[in-house]
Scaffold this motif. Structure first.
Motif, PDB file in Angstrom:
ATOM      1  N   THR A 144       0.810  -1.219   0.000  1.00 26.32           N
ATOM      2  CA  THR A 144       0.000   0.000   0.000  1.00 26.32           C
ATOM      3  C   THR A 144       0.843   1.270   0.000  1.00 26.32           C
ATOM      4  OG1 THR A 144      -0.023  -0.124   2.395  1.00 26.32           O
ATOM      5  CG2 THR A 144      -1.870  -1.126   1.250  1.00 26.32           C
ATOM      6  N   LYS A 145       0.194   2.347  -0.296  1.00 27.73           N
ATOM      7  CA  LYS A 145       0.724   3.692  -0.122  1.00 27.73           C
ATOM      8  C   LYS A 145      -0.218   4.420   0.822  1.00 27.73           C
ATOM      9  CE  LYS A 145       2.258   4.457  -4.875  1.00 27.73           C
ATOM     10  NZ  LYS A 145       2.035   5.379  -5.986  1.00 27.73           N
ATOM     11  N   PRO A 146       0.223   5.478   1.510  1.00 27.29           N
ATOM     12  CA  PRO A 146       1.554   6.069   1.440  1.00 27.29           C
ATOM     13  C   PRO A 146       2.588   5.314   2.287  1.00 27.29           C
ATOM     14  CG  PRO A 146       0.224   7.273   3.024  1.00 27.29           C
ATOM     15  CD  PRO A 146      -0.662   6.222   2.434  1.00 27.29           C
ATOM     16  N   SER A 161      -6.505  -3.563  11.285  1.00 32.64           N
ATOM     17  CA  SER A 161      -7.157  -3.458   9.981  1.00 32.64           C
ATOM     18  C   SER A 161      -6.208  -2.807   8.996  1.00 32.64           C
ATOM     19  CB  SER A 161      -8.437  -2.613  10.101  1.00 32.64           C
ATOM     20  OG  SER A 161      -8.754  -2.016   8.845  1.00 32.64           O
ATOM     21  N   ALA A 163      -6.854  -1.594   5.796  1.00 31.64           N
ATOM     22  CA  ALA A 163      -7.357  -0.387   5.142  1.00 31.64           C
ATOM     23  C   ALA A 163      -7.323   0.790   6.107  1.00 31.64           C
ATOM     24  CB  ALA A 163      -8.785  -0.613   4.650  1.00 31.64           C
ATOM     25  N   THR A 164      -7.674   0.513   7.356  1.00 29.60           N
ATOM     26  CA  THR A 164      -7.658   1.591   8.345  1.00 29.60           C
ATOM     27  C   THR A 164      -6.227   2.068   8.586  1.00 29.60           C
ATOM     28  OG1 THR A 164      -9.548   0.505   9.332  1.00 29.60           O
ATOM     29  CG2 THR A 164      -8.564   2.269  10.587  1.00 29.60           C
ATOM     30  N   VAL A 166      -3.931   2.193   6.411  1.00 26.61           N
ATOM     31  CA  VAL A 166      -3.618   3.082   5.285  1.00 26.61           C
ATOM     32  C   VAL A 166      -4.167   4.489   5.542  1.00 26.61           C
ATOM     33  CG1 VAL A 166      -4.166   3.555   2.864  1.00 26.61           C
ATOM     34  CG2 VAL A 166      -3.446   1.255   3.562  1.00 26.61           C
ATOM     35  N   PHE A 167      -5.403   4.544   6.013  1.00 22.32           N
ATOM     36  CA  PHE A 167      -6.019   5.856   6.245  1.00 22.32           C
ATOM     37  C   PHE A 167      -5.349   6.576   7.418  1.00 22.32           C
ATOM     38  CE2 PHE A 167     -10.362   4.360   4.360  1.00 22.32           C
ATOM     39  CZ  PHE A 167      -9.744   4.187   3.138  1.00 22.32           C
ATOM     40  N   GLU A 170      -2.281   8.073   6.090  1.00 19.69           N
ATOM     41  CA  GLU A 170      -2.608   9.297   5.352  1.00 19.69           C
ATOM     42  C   GLU A 170      -2.685  10.485   6.308  1.00 19.69           C
ATOM     43  OE1 GLU A 170      -3.234  10.222   2.202  1.00 19.69           O
ATOM     44  OE2 GLU A 170      -3.245   8.324   1.118  1.00 19.69           O
ATOM     45  N   VAL A 173       0.899  11.345   7.606  1.00 19.65           N
ATOM     46  CA  VAL A 173       1.865  11.889   6.656  1.00 19.65           C
ATOM     47  C   VAL A 173       1.780  13.410   6.586  1.00 19.65           C
ATOM     48  CG1 VAL A 173       2.253  12.081   4.169  1.00 19.65           C
ATOM     49  CG2 VAL A 173       2.182   9.828   5.243  1.00 19.65           C
ATOM     50  N   TYR A 216      -4.286   0.434  16.516  1.00 17.23           N
ATOM     51  CA  TYR A 216      -5.683   0.466  16.082  1.00 17.23           C
ATOM     52  C   TYR A 216      -6.252  -0.933  16.325  1.00 17.23           C
ATOM     53  CZ  TYR A 216      -9.913   0.344  13.409  1.00 17.23           C
ATOM     54  OH  TYR A 216     -11.220   0.164  13.062  1.00 17.23           O
ATOM     55  N   SER A 283     -10.436   8.770  17.011  1.00 20.25           N
ATOM     56  CA  SER A 283     -10.419   9.046  15.570  1.00 20.25           C
ATOM     57  C   SER A 283      -8.989   8.950  15.062  1.00 20.25           C
ATOM     58  CB  SER A 283     -10.976  10.434  15.281  1.00 20.25           C
ATOM     59  OG  SER A 283     -10.085  11.430  15.728  1.00 20.25           O
ATOM     60  N   ARG A 284      -8.881   8.818  13.746  1.00 18.42           N
ATOM     61  CA  ARG A 284      -7.566   8.772  13.114  1.00 18.42           C
ATOM     62  C   ARG A 284      -6.818  10.068  13.385  1.00 18.42           C
ATOM     63  NH1 ARG A 284      -8.194   9.112   7.869  1.00 18.42           N
ATOM     64  NH2 ARG A 284     -10.434   9.377   7.756  1.00 18.42           N
ATOM     65  N   GLU A 285      -7.545  11.160  13.254  1.00 19.88           N
ATOM     66  CA  GLU A 285      -6.987  12.480  13.494  1.00 19.88           C
ATOM     67  C   GLU A 285      -6.409  12.588  14.913  1.00 19.88           C
ATOM     68  OE1 GLU A 285      -6.669  14.338  10.939  1.00 19.88           O
ATOM     69  OE2 GLU A 285      -6.025  16.027  12.164  1.00 19.88           O
TER      70      GLU A 285
ATOM     71  N   ALA B 310     -13.944   0.271   3.558  1.00 22.97           N
ATOM     72  CA  ALA B 310     -13.010  -0.104   4.612  1.00 22.97           C
ATOM     73  C   ALA B 310     -13.772  -0.164   5.916  1.00 22.97           C
ATOM     74  CB  ALA B 310     -11.882   0.916   4.701  1.00 22.97           C
ATOM     75  N   PRO B 313     -12.948   2.773   9.477  1.00 25.74           N
ATOM     76  CA  PRO B 313     -13.541   4.111   9.532  1.00 25.74           C
ATOM     77  C   PRO B 313     -15.053   4.064   9.690  1.00 25.74           C
ATOM     78  CG  PRO B 313     -11.986   3.935   7.710  1.00 25.74           C
ATOM     79  CD  PRO B 313     -12.153   2.562   8.259  1.00 25.74           C
ATOM     80  N   MET B 316     -15.604   3.548  13.405  1.00 22.40           N
ATOM     81  CA  MET B 316     -15.326   4.767  14.183  1.00 22.40           C
ATOM     82  C   MET B 316     -16.409   5.819  13.958  1.00 22.40           C
ATOM     83  SD  MET B 316     -11.187   5.197  14.045  1.00 22.40           S
ATOM     84  CE  MET B 316     -10.843   4.597  12.400  1.00 22.40           C
ATOM     85  N   PRO B 388      -5.589   2.217  -1.224  1.00 24.71           N
ATOM     86  CA  PRO B 388      -4.237   1.877  -0.795  1.00 24.71           C
ATOM     87  C   PRO B 388      -3.218   2.136  -1.906  1.00 24.71           C
ATOM     88  CG  PRO B 388      -5.454  -0.104  -1.325  1.00 24.71           C
ATOM     89  CD  PRO B 388      -6.389   1.043  -1.573  1.00 24.71           C
ATOM     90  N   PRO B 416     -10.422   9.985   2.463  1.00 24.72           N
ATOM     91  CA  PRO B 416      -9.333  10.172   3.420  1.00 24.72           C
ATOM     92  C   PRO B 416      -7.938  10.282   2.805  1.00 24.72           C
ATOM     93  CG  PRO B 416     -10.080   7.901   3.460  1.00 24.72           C
ATOM     94  CD  PRO B 416     -10.886   8.614   2.408  1.00 24.72           C
ATOM     95  N   HIS B 419      -3.179  12.280   0.370  1.00 23.65           N
ATOM     96  CA  HIS B 419      -1.819  12.127  -0.115  1.00 23.65           C
ATOM     97  C   HIS B 419      -1.811  11.254  -1.364  1.00 23.65           C
ATOM     98  CE1 HIS B 419       2.414  10.757   0.028  1.00 23.65           C
ATOM     99  NE2 HIS B 419       2.617  11.972   0.460  1.00 23.65           N
ATOM    100  N   THR B 420      -2.159   9.981  -1.192  1.00 23.17           N
ATOM    101  CA  THR B 420      -2.089   9.031  -2.300  1.00 23.17           C
ATOM    102  C   THR B 420      -3.081   9.372  -3.415  1.00 23.17           C
ATOM    103  OG1 THR B 420      -1.421   7.355  -0.718  1.00 23.17           O
ATOM    104  CG2 THR B 420      -2.167   6.560  -2.845  1.00 23.17           C
ATOM    105  N   ASP B 438     -11.759  13.405   7.694  1.00 20.20           N
ATOM    106  CA  ASP B 438     -11.798  12.582   8.909  1.00 20.20           C
ATOM    107  C   ASP B 438     -13.249  12.374   9.340  1.00 20.20           C
ATOM    108  OD1 ASP B 438     -10.055  11.444  11.271  1.00 20.20           O
ATOM    109  OD2 ASP B 438     -11.703  12.537  12.208  1.00 20.20           O
ATOM    110  N   VAL B 440     -14.660  11.155  12.014  1.00 23.33           N
ATOM    111  CA  VAL B 440     -15.091  11.481  13.376  1.00 23.33           C
ATOM    112  C   VAL B 440     -15.238  12.993  13.545  1.00 23.33           C
ATOM    113  CG1 VAL B 440     -14.465  11.314  15.823  1.00 23.33           C
ATOM    114  CG2 VAL B 440     -14.149   9.344  14.317  1.00 23.33           C
TER     115      VAL B 440
END
Lengths: 686, 686
Positions: A144-146, A161, A163-164, A166-167, A170, A173, A216, A283-285, B310, B313, B316, B388, B416, B419-420, B438, B440
């Motif tokens: 995956t990226k990034p 997870s 996919a999570t 990856v997010f 993101e 980054v 996570y 949250s991801r943030e 995914a 997310p 969440m 991804p 989300p 970047h990619t 995001d 959340v």
């Protein structure tokens, strides 16, 4: 079993590696090559002679012995491939990217089990299946990226997870958060999140290893292990934050449908995280913001200076910090005046230190220096610096860069102009810094960190709790359900939990004799019916033997009445303690004031048994109504120490009696001197 | 006075316009030119013949008549310049960018006043001084970057701080939020935030005008005006969100030091926003997220579908929505089964609808269609779609684009991978969409919107409140301070607020006669000392005339005793109502249960007088302890309707008596039938 071959393979083979970078098999080869892998990279692909410049073997049989194999082939082909690689090629580590295993079908679960068995037999490590792979500074084995910035002191990130993950990357980054490793455990057939933590804990090298772990989690599969190694790592100086998704009921439904895992009850997770000292994020943030904070020097206090060239964000930041119980103390005195004289007229130094929109990079440097060297009250410094687009910020951010390296106090860069000053921010991040583009998001994350307690002591308070005798009593109970009041009494006695004197009997004479002995007034309650008060089975304030006899006669006529319980009537404020067994986690212990406080206001706090005194005090003190326990104007307080003691003793007792599924002490009556359990129910299930 | 010349000038002159785009004078000319201004642009610069390709006049005298003048020259030169432009050149609108006025010095304040006087005399509009300017689709008269996407249905943004406006725009730009206008009011000497709202309200064209207003406020200078026009606009279909910075004590200090404005008390702001229906935000991130939500069709309900590729997310997001009281209802039945059959095996449709990481753009479209057409319970749709890095997302985002245009239900895009999938997201935004990166943060903003009430009715409930008589009583009071109990009684009688019968007298005979009349038991309280109970000045449960006489004799000996008050003793649960006058805002009215609920738990809710019944009910129902008022298991409730009535009547009374600075009714005693004020204090200050 995590091993050298997984972490630092001398050779890697990608089974199913291809030229198509739009498929995982091609993308993972590209990432490994672009990541500058210094070992030997091999490819197995029956249709190609060369893949992305790497010689391709047409069949496994042609392969030389290899450390790590990455499988990107259909799931049904995986078991045999793993067998052959483990048996013939000495492969000691597997990363299985492929999906279509236990997460989808029963047949898939069998394939997965076969692979696990092979790995276990050969002492091989297994990541996955159904994952994005593993990324560290030695090998970028993800498709995956990034790919984030890598740094040996960067974050170790373990995700349930792919996919999570990856997010989350993101979100990381853009903040400049550096990583040391990224683990996507997929189905976690052999290596789960807890296992990675265990490895990191048992092999921890404080000099070389990263001190920051982000998790996570969709399912806490081994709470004890998570607790043990997370708190151990934190005690060794690490900082851990985690998202546990599925905190709501609907969220849990989503988590189940997604991972096939049964979601754990959220209050258990909450209690576990607090006990371990893990910062909980939602949250991801928030997770990546906390991660960025963790890369800065730890805070030594709660007093912050804000250096800003714009008023508004300084005010919003101050508001958010205050809301979280953090301080932006007023700065004044000769040093403050001196600083003011060095800035442009109109600048303010009272904190926030507003160097004005026209403030120069030099002003920024001076203001930071004063916070670092002169303002002793200040523990950390926020710097808010953006631009309306008139000048470039390279110089200002270079000052910031140097000050971050120089200063002992942590400096939090808040650089909001990701658009207008995009290149300047990018260059600043390239120097190894992080950036918080929104000041309130930062303050909220800081608050979350500051309110997370230290890991609780792992020792169990055994003093005065007679475990063998308690086990004997539990063992003697033959039937599931609520146990007899006299057994509750016996168990509490063994645990040293004071109960009000009581007697259960169907003999009127025995009961009046008991009442004479303990003294009037007494309370009488019917034994048998569950909802005693609804059937008129409770009589308070009985002042004489005659009165007691009358109540006895009346209550014995209630349907289901087996006997009468007589208790000495005591006074005090009502307290409550409850406990519930959560499979795998153990007992969640709740405490609070009784009556409306529990029922209407839901003002309870929780902990995970066994509890230390520190934890019990922290539970009591986090009640909204704590002031009542402490004593308010004109009202004496309750004996907090004895309340804490009962919570600790009860939690110890529970740790050794997993048969107890539910327990309520409601109420305990408390005054300045004593806390006494008045009524308690215990439900066991063997 | 906002006029055509300010909003849509046929000609603009920049006084101090220059070639140096690193200074405001050059940057603003560049922005006006780049913004494609279609009127006539003129420059006055004594040193240049041409500025950025525009002919420059060396002196104002050479200028033809001009609509709008933008001043970017030193503050001390501004007054004379404004005089000449207004008098000689017919300029009817001024934007003064220059700083160095009232925000810095007293001399500056004088300059500012001179400018205002000139503008008022000539009927000219004045924005600033000390601002970044004004930006709309006709002219980009700001010197700052970024310039956001402009759209006539985009956001009208009014900011009390220029630098903060810039940072808010930064946060908006990455989300794709379009703007219709950006107002930076600076010192707001003539035109403040409230005035801009007034103009928008009074000239509102539902067809042409934007329906979304965002405000950044450091000081509410005219609360009544803000309330009136904000709620009026909202009633016309607009949606308004605002940050009021300086909500904490330390934050207020920062706001004062920054703007020279006295910060308003936060609870007054909170009450004002709720009354007006303004969504309160606390960060730039939150404000711009709410702004993005406002650009989508309004929500018609609380039930959301989540379409995601995914799992994490989705979980969440579900957690965060549930926490905010929003629903992610389970989706099942034949339609759900049909949808499942159209997706890849392993997909889940229970909601979140997980179309899997391998889900195609077509799957995305199908899932959205089912939510739009088949799942009747669903009010809005979240779409989480990232990558991804294997494939580009142009196709998927094009499906999303088309569905957003087609569907009646609001669709919230959560993309989300900034970047990619940066270029794909950028293209999606270019098509006029917003993006919530995001999930959340989005859910939190949605929650904040959903919990904001509609604007309160502006009508005052006058029925049964005798305002003329109340004014008479207040007028008769000669001294500031707490007023006599009998006056409190009289005032409450005029307002129709029931009080327990009482008599104040220094005659024993009168008091016993009164007690005989109302019936025993009665309560006696000393009149004179403030803290009555501390000096033994309260006696409850007096059962006879004899007992009352004894207490009379005892209490009259207490130091400071002037008389004795005898009250009929009534029973009930304690309630509380309080009010405090906040300069400019009016009275904040608080309500809650009495005793520990107010003192320990701080469980009070607040509103701004005058209050409607709806508001009073909403205050009562937002109490944590509301269940006690409503009645819990086994306990009868209290008369909520009468409690609300007293709150409304009191708030009406207060609206006409600004002399009342503090008022407490503590306690009121309430049962199922009645709510009666027992003790009340009123402090007036004329």
């Amino acid at each position: 079993m995590i091993n050298r071959q997984l972490l630092h393979p001398e050779s890697i083979v990608v089974i199913g590696g291809s030229n198509n970078v739009h498929k995982p098999g091609g993308a993972i080869v590209r990432n490994i090559i672009n990541g500058g892998y210094k070992g030997v990279l091999r490819i197995v692909n029956p249709k190609e002679d060369e893949v992305q410049g790497v010689k391709a073997f047409h069949d496994i049989s042609e392969l030389p012995p290899t450390d790590l194999a990455i499988l990107v082939i259909p799931s049904h082909m995986c078991p045999e491939t793993v067998d052959r690689l483990a048996e013939d090629k000495g492969v000691k580590a597997f990363i299985i990217i492929s999906a279509g295993f236990g997460e989808e079908t029963k047949e898939g679960a069998k394939l997965e089990q076969h692979i696990l068995d092979t790995c276990e037999r050969h002492g091989a490590a297994l990541i996955g299946p159904n994952c994005i792979g593993l990324l560290n500074s030695w090998h970028h084995s993800v498709f995956t990226k990034p790919i984030p910035t890598l740094h040996e002191k960067g974050v170790d990130f373990i995700s349930g997870s792919g996919a999570t993950a990856v997010f989350i990357l993101e979100s990381a980054v853009t903040k400049g958060l550096p990583f040391n490793s990224v683990w996507s455990i997929g189905n976690g057939k052999q290596i789960g999140i807890e296992d990675v933590l265990q490895y990191m804990d048992e092999n921890f090298d404080p000099e070389k290893d990263s001190h920051v772990k982000l998790l996570y989690i969709e399912n806490v599969s081994n709470p004890d292990k998570l607790l043990f190694h997370a708190s151990s790592l934190i005690r060794k100086g690490c900082r851990i934050a985690a998202i546990k998704a599925g905190s709501s009921e609907s969220g849990s439904r989503a988590a189940s449908s997604h991972t096939g895992a049964i979601a754990s009850s959220d209050s258990a997770v909450e209690a576990l995280f607090r006990k371990a000292g893990i910062v909980r994020c939602f949250s991801r943030e928030e997770l990546t913001t906390v991660g960025c904070i963790f890369t800065l020097p730890p805070l030594t206090g709660r007093n912050f200076a804000i250096v800003t060239h714009a008023g508004g964000p300084g005010v919003m930041l101050t508001d958010a910090l205050s809301k979280g119980g953090l301080n932006v103390p007023k700065i004044e005195g000769p040093d403050a005046d001196e600083l003011k004289s060095l800035l442009f007229p109109g600048a303010s130094v009272a904190n926030p230190i507003d160097i004005l929109a026209t403030g120069t990079p030099e002003h920024l440097g001076i203001a930071i220096d004063y916070c670092e060297n002169k303002f002793k009250d200040i523990d950390a410094i926020f710097v808010i610096f953006g631009t309306p687009g008139l000048v470039q910020l390279y110089e200002a951010y270079d000052v910031l860069h140097k000050k971050i390296l120089e200063c002992k106090k942590p400096i939090f860069p808040i650089l909001p102009c990701l658009h207008t000053a995009g290149p300047e921010v990018a260059e600043f991040l390239k120097k190894g810094h992080v950036n918080f583009s929104d000041e309130v998001t930062l303050a909220t994350a800081l608050t979350q960190i500051m309110k997370t307690p230290k890991p609780a002591s792992p020792e169990i308070e055994l003093f005065g709790v007679d475990i063998p005798r308690i086990r004997e009593i539990i063992a003697g109970i033959k039937e599931d359900g609520y146990i007899a009041p006299e057994l509750v009494h016996q168990i509490f006695e063994c645990a040293g939990i004071p109960m009000v004197p009581e007697m259960v009997s169907d003999s009127k004479g025995e009961l009046t004799a008991f009442a004479d002995k303990v003294g009037y007034p007494v309370v009488a309650k019917v034994v048998g019916p569950v909802h005693k008060s609804d059937v008129g089975g409770v009589a308070l304030n009985i002042m004489s033997a005659e009165h007691l006899e009358m109540e006895f006669d009346r209550m014995m006529k209630i349907e289901g009445a087996k006997a009468i319980m007589v208790q000495k009537m005591i006074k005090g404020k009502e307290l409550f303690i409850g406990a519930k067994y959560e499979p795998r986690f153990g007992h969640i212990v709740l405490c609070g004031l009784g009556g409306i406080f529990v029922e209407v206001l839901k003002d309870v706090s929780s902990g995970l048994a066994p509890l230390s005194y520190d934890e019990a005090y922290s539970m009591i003190r986090s009640l909204r109504a704590y002031k009542i326990i402490k004593g308010t104007r004109g009202q004496k307080g309750l004996n907090e120490q004895k309340y804490a003691e009962i919570i600790v003793r009860l939690s110890t007792l529970l740790r050794f009696t997993t048969e107890i599924k539910e327990l309520d002490i409601n109420p305990l009556l408390a005054d300045e001197d004593n806390v006494t359990a008045v009524d308690a129910r215990i439900r066991i299930e063997k």
